[in-house]
Design an enzyme around this catalytic site. Structure first.
Site, PDB file in Angstrom:
ATOM      1  CE  LYS A   1     -11.878 -38.075 -24.718  1.00 22.94           C
ATOM      2  NZ  LYS A   1     -10.759 -39.161 -25.080  1.00 22.94           N
ATOM      3  CB  ILE A   2     -17.730 -34.578 -20.474  1.00 23.88           C
ATOM      4  CG1 ILE A   2     -17.275 -33.294 -20.356  1.00 23.88           C
ATOM      5  CG2 ILE A   2     -18.661 -35.007 -19.001  1.00 23.88           C
ATOM      6  CD1 ILE A   2     -18.553 -32.148 -20.271  1.00 23.88           C
TER       7      ILE A   2
END
Length: 216
Positions: A83-84
Site C-alpha cells: 500500500k502506497i
C-alpha cells in the site's frame, strides 16, 4: 465483486475467513498499531490465514524509502501487496514496484484524476475512500462510478478497491458502481448477513415446527 476484510485483528480475520466469503485483507499502520504487535509479525500471521492479496502499507514519505520498505514487505510472502499513499513520491514508488514485479495498492484516493495517475504509474489496485468523502459532504460512491467509467473506457487493468466502507449500503452501492473489490470492516461484514425478515422467518419456521413435535 470480491470482498476483502479491512482489519489487522487476526481473530476477526479468522472468523471472517471461516465464512468462506473473504478473498483478501487490507491493513494500514493505524489498524496494526491498535493490535500492539510487531508489524511484520502481524502481516506474516495474516498470510497464513487468508490465501489472497494482503495489503501492507509503507510509512516512508519519499520514493526511495517506500521502495526499501516495499522490497522488505514483499519478501515476507508472495501474496503481499504494497500500500502506497497517493502522492507524487508515491507514484514514483508505484512505477518502481511495477518494474520489479511487486504488486501495489495506491491508497488515499479522493479523485478520479488521482486514480488515473495511479493506474498509469502501474498500480495493481487503487483504493478510493468512500466514507471519508461522504464525511465532508462529497459523493463517495459517485467517485467509484467515475473511476470505473474511466478505467473501462481505456481498458485499464488496475482494479478498484472501494475503501472506507461505513455500512452495508456502501457495499451494495460499490458493487453497482463497478468496484472490483470492497474492503469492509468485520462489523460491516456481519451486518451484511443480517436482515430482520430473515430472523422473523426463522422464528416462524421454528414455531411451526414446535407445533408438530409431540409433547412428552
Amino acid at each position: 465483486m470480491l470482498l476483502f476484510i479491512d482489519t489487522a485483528n487476526v481473530d476477526e480475520i479468522r472468523a471472517a475467513n471461516a465464512l468462506g466469503v473473504i478473498a483478501g485483507v487490507t491493513t494500514n499502520p493505524s489498524l496494526i498499531a491498535r493490535e500492539g504487535r510487531d508489524f511484520a509479525e502481524v502481516v506474516k500471521e495474516i498470510t497464513s490465514i487468508v490465501d489472497g492479496p494482503i495489503s501492507a502499507e509503507v510509512i516512508s514519505l519519499d520514493a526511495e524509502g517506500m521502495m526499501k520498505e516495499a522490497v522488505e514487505l514483499a519478501a515476507i510472502h508472495p501474496n503481499i501487496v504494497i500500500k502506497i499513499p497517493m502522492t507524487t513520491e508515491g507514484l514514483k514508488a508505484t512505477r518502481a514496484c511495477m518494474e520489479k514485479g511487486i504488486k501495489t495498492n495506491v491508497t488515499l484516493i479522493f479523485s478520479a484524476n488521482q486514480a488515473l495517475l495511479a493506474a498509469r504509474a502501474g498500480a495493481t489496485y487503487v483504493s478510493p475512500f468512500v466514507g471519508r468523502l461522504d464525511d465532508i459532504g462529497q459523493d463517495g460512491i459517485g467517485l467509484i462510478y467515475d473511476i470505473a467509467d474511466i478505467f473501462n473506457n481505456y481498458d485499464l487493468a488496475t482494479q478498484i478497491i472501494s475503501a472506507s466502507i461505513r455500512h452495508p449500503l456502501h457495499v451494495q452501492q460499490s458493487a453497482k458502481a463497478g468496484a472490483h473489490i470492497a474492503t469492509v470492516p468485520y462489523k460491516v461484514l456481519l451486518q451484511m448477513a443480517k436482515h430482520p425478515l430473515t430472523d422473523k422467518g426463522i422464528d416462524a419456521f421454528l414455531a411451526d415446527w414446535a407445533k408438530l413435535t409431540p409433547k412428552a
